[in-house]
Design a protein around this motif. Structure first.
Motif, PDB file in Angstrom:
ATOM      1  N   ARG A  39      14.592 -31.858 -47.523  1.00 26.28           N
ATOM      2  CA  ARG A  39      13.697 -32.455 -46.544  1.00 26.28           C
ATOM      3  C   ARG A  39      14.443 -33.514 -45.749  1.00 26.28           C
ATOM      4  N   MET A  40      13.894 -33.843 -44.581  1.00 31.53           N
ATOM      5  CA  MET A  40      14.506 -34.842 -43.715  1.00 31.53           C
ATOM      6  C   MET A  40      13.414 -35.741 -43.163  1.00 31.53           C
ATOM      7  N   ALA A  41      13.767 -36.988 -42.871  1.00 33.98           N
ATOM      8  CA  ALA A  41      12.791 -37.938 -42.354  1.00 33.98           C
ATOM      9  C   ALA A  41      13.482 -38.933 -41.437  1.00 33.98           C
ATOM     10  N   TYR A  42      12.710 -39.485 -40.501  1.00 32.97           N
ATOM     11  CA  TYR A  42      13.219 -40.541 -39.641  1.00 32.97           C
ATOM     12  C   TYR A  42      13.122 -41.874 -40.376  1.00 32.97           C
ATOM     13  N   GLU A  43      14.206 -42.618 -40.412  1.00 31.74           N
ATOM     14  CA  GLU A  43      14.208 -43.966 -40.976  1.00 31.74           C
ATOM     15  C   GLU A  43      14.894 -44.883 -39.975  1.00 31.74           C
ATOM     16  N   LYS A  44      14.062 -45.728 -39.352  1.00 33.75           N
ATOM     17  CA  LYS A  44      14.534 -46.585 -38.262  1.00 33.75           C
ATOM     18  C   LYS A  44      15.085 -45.709 -37.142  1.00 33.75           C
ATOM     19  N   ARG A  45      16.382 -45.791 -36.852  1.00 31.48           N
ATOM     20  CA  ARG A  45      16.942 -45.009 -35.753  1.00 31.48           C
ATOM     21  C   ARG A  45      17.816 -43.866 -36.264  1.00 31.48           C
ATOM     22  N   SER A  46      17.652 -43.497 -37.524  1.00 33.29           N
ATOM     23  CA  SER A  46      18.501 -42.466 -38.108  1.00 33.29           C
ATOM     24  C   SER A  46      17.663 -41.357 -38.739  1.00 33.29           C
ATOM     25  N   ILE A  47      18.329 -40.234 -39.019  1.00 37.26           N
ATOM     26  CA  ILE A  47      17.733 -39.148 -39.793  1.00 37.26           C
ATOM     27  C   ILE A  47      18.353 -39.204 -41.183  1.00 37.26           C
ATOM     28  N   VAL A  48      17.502 -39.175 -42.190  1.00 42.24           N
ATOM     29  CA  VAL A  48      17.972 -39.227 -43.575  1.00 42.24           C
ATOM     30  C   VAL A  48      17.552 -37.949 -44.285  1.00 42.24           C
ATOM     31  N   ALA A  49      18.514 -37.312 -44.950  1.00 45.62           N
ATOM     32  CA  ALA A  49      18.258 -36.065 -45.686  1.00 45.62           C
ATOM     33  C   ALA A  49      18.176 -36.357 -47.177  1.00 45.62           C
ATOM     34  N   ARG A  50      17.333 -35.586 -47.848  1.00 39.65           N
ATOM     35  CA  ARG A  50      17.193 -35.690 -49.300  1.00 39.65           C
ATOM     36  C   ARG A  50      16.930 -34.307 -49.880  1.00 39.65           C
ATOM     37  N   ALA A  51      17.252 -34.154 -51.161  1.00 38.46           N
ATOM     38  CA  ALA A  51      16.954 -32.912 -51.876  1.00 38.46           C
ATOM     39  C   ALA A  51      17.047 -33.209 -53.364  1.00 38.46           C
ATOM     40  N   SER A  52      16.717 -32.224 -54.172  1.00 40.66           N
ATOM     41  CA  SER A  52      16.803 -32.390 -55.622  1.00 40.66           C
ATOM     42  C   SER A  52      18.242 -32.128 -56.077  1.00 40.66           C
ATOM     43  N   ALA A  53      18.687 -32.895 -57.047  1.00 40.78           N
ATOM     44  CA  ALA A  53      20.050 -32.766 -57.549  1.00 40.78           C
ATOM     45  C   ALA A  53      20.269 -31.401 -58.200  1.00 40.78           C
ATOM     46  N   VAL A  54      21.505 -30.917 -58.127  1.00 41.59           N
ATOM     47  CA  VAL A  54      21.882 -29.626 -58.703  1.00 41.59           C
ATOM     48  C   VAL A  54      22.836 -29.864 -59.876  1.00 41.59           C
ATOM     49  N   LYS A  55      22.538 -29.293 -61.000  1.00 37.93           N
ATOM     50  CA  LYS A  55      23.380 -29.435 -62.184  1.00 37.93           C
ATOM     51  C   LYS A  55      24.764 -28.857 -61.924  1.00 37.93           C
ATOM     52  N   GLY A  56      25.801 -29.638 -62.237  1.00 35.59           N
ATOM     53  CA  GLY A  56      27.175 -29.183 -62.048  1.00 35.59           C
ATOM     54  C   GLY A  56      27.761 -29.514 -60.691  1.00 35.59           C
ATOM     55  N   ALA A  57      26.947 -30.063 -59.793  1.00 30.68           N
ATOM     56  CA  ALA A  57      27.433 -30.392 -58.451  1.00 30.68           C
ATOM     57  C   ALA A  57      28.231 -31.696 -58.459  1.00 30.68           C
ATOM     58  N   ARG A  58      29.346 -31.697 -57.732  1.00 27.06           N
ATOM     59  CA  ARG A  58      30.137 -32.912 -57.579  1.00 27.06           C
ATOM     60  C   ARG A  58      29.851 -33.611 -56.256  1.00 27.06           C
ATOM     61  N   SER A  59      29.413 -32.829 -55.290  1.00 24.30           N
ATOM     62  CA  SER A  59      29.050 -33.395 -53.985  1.00 24.30           C
ATOM     63  C   SER A  59      28.114 -32.419 -53.283  1.00 24.30           C
ATOM     64  N   TYR A  60      27.680 -32.818 -52.096  1.00 25.64           N
ATOM     65  CA  TYR A  60      26.761 -31.997 -51.309  1.00 25.64           C
ATOM     66  C   TYR A  60      27.225 -31.988 -49.861  1.00 25.64           C
ATOM     67  N   GLU A  61      27.185 -30.818 -49.253  1.00 30.80           N
ATOM     68  CA  GLU A  61      27.584 -30.668 -47.853  1.00 30.80           C
ATOM     69  C   GLU A  61      26.363 -30.394 -46.989  1.00 30.80           C
ATOM     70  N   ILE A  62      26.306 -31.075 -45.848  1.00 31.99           N
ATOM     71  CA  ILE A  62      25.295 -30.788 -44.847  1.00 31.99           C
ATOM     72  C   ILE A  62      26.000 -30.254 -43.604  1.00 31.99           C
ATOM     73  N   TRP A  63      25.575 -29.086 -43.174  1.00 31.84           N
ATOM     74  CA  TRP A  63      26.083 -28.487 -41.946  1.00 31.84           C
ATOM     75  C   TRP A  63      24.980 -28.509 -40.910  1.00 31.84           C
ATOM     76  N   LEU A  64      25.377 -28.531 -39.638  1.00 33.95           N
ATOM     77  CA  LEU A  64      24.391 -28.537 -38.567  1.00 33.95           C
ATOM     78  C   LEU A  64      24.693 -27.465 -37.532  1.00 33.95           C
ATOM     79  N   CYS A  65      23.679 -27.164 -36.749  1.00 27.96           N
ATOM     80  CA  CYS A  65      23.782 -26.159 -35.689  1.00 27.96           C
ATOM     81  C   CYS A  65      23.050 -26.697 -34.471  1.00 27.96           C
ATOM     82  N   GLU A  66      23.638 -26.520 -33.303  1.00 32.94           N
ATOM     83  CA  GLU A  66      23.039 -27.012 -32.070  1.00 32.94           C
ATOM     84  C   GLU A  66      22.495 -25.890 -31.197  1.00 32.94           C
ATOM     85  N   SER A  67      22.665 -24.648 -31.623  1.00 30.15           N
ATOM     86  CA  SER A  67      22.193 -23.528 -30.811  1.00 30.15           C
ATOM     87  C   SER A  67      21.368 -22.575 -31.671  1.00 30.15           C
TER      88      SER A  67
END
Length: 207
Positions: free
Chosen positions: A124-152
């Motif tokens: 999920r994503m939400a507006y916080e002040k002047r930014s967009i903040v993303a959140r999700a549930s943690a995944v077992k075994g994950a060391r990090s998380y990648e967010i990719w975007l698309c403009e088209s």
């Protein structure tokens, strides 16, 4: 007693819906006020055209209109966010609605990787002040998380690019976005030697 699905007691639900109905019948203006606030095609189109008009004037040198530009931008964001919220609600009854608008789409059917990484749930994503903040549930075994975007077109895999990597998933602030521009976002977990499957993608307009 509880119903067979384990939900609320029927008596409590009947009482609550009855109270709501009684109050709405007593004061029909409440529903009219709700309808007035709800977005529609005409409101979004008018806000969009006003935003474009003022933006072009500011680009042309009308710096005194920057306050009006911010107000116009915020109105587009408000109308778009309301529509997105309505689409999310109606999508629970008719999943084709968000799909037809290109707001939510499942990328493939694979739900886990070879290393066992799962899809980050509750993305999920939400507006916080002047930014967009993303959140999700943690995944077992994950060391990090990648967010990719698309403009088209989000259905074209080549349209996607990496935007952010975070070691935490409870709050990922997305920066460097162009205000007033609509983006699509998706997230995946990354392990020691493998990346997990992508989440659904979500659309969000930068502010």
């Amino acid at each position: 007693m509880k119903n067979r699905n384990g939900g609320e007691k029927d008596e409590e639900l009947i009482r609550a819906s009855g109270d709501l109905l009684t109050n709405l019948i007593k004061d029909p203006s409440i529903m009219q006020s709700i309808y007035t606030v709800l977005p529609n095609l005409e409101k979004l189109q008018a806000a969009h055209e006003r935003h474009i008009n003022i933006f072009q004037q500011v680009l042309g040198g009308a710096r005194d209109m920057e306050g009006e530009l911010e107000a116009a931008r915020n109105e587009v964001i408000t109308q778009s966010s309301l529509i997105h919220g309505m689409v999310t609600l109606t999508g629970k009854h008719d999943p084709t609605i968000p799909q037809r608008l290109g707001l939510v789409h499942q990328i493939g059917s694979k739900r886990h990787s070879a290393a066992g990484l799962l899809v980050p749930e509750n993305f999920r994503m939400a507006y916080e002040k002047r930014s967009i903040v993303a959140r999700a549930s943690a995944v077992k075994g994950a060391r990090s998380y990648e967010i990719w975007l698309c403009e088209s077109d989000p259905l074209v895999e080549a349209s996607w690019r990496h935007h952010a990597t975070s070691g935490k998933i409870n709050r990922i602030e997305l920066t460097g976005l162009t205000p007033g521009k609509l983006y699509y976002f998706k997230i995946r977990a990354v392990g020691a030697s493998d990346a997990g499957p992508w989440s659904n993608f979500i659309s969000m307009m930068a502010i």
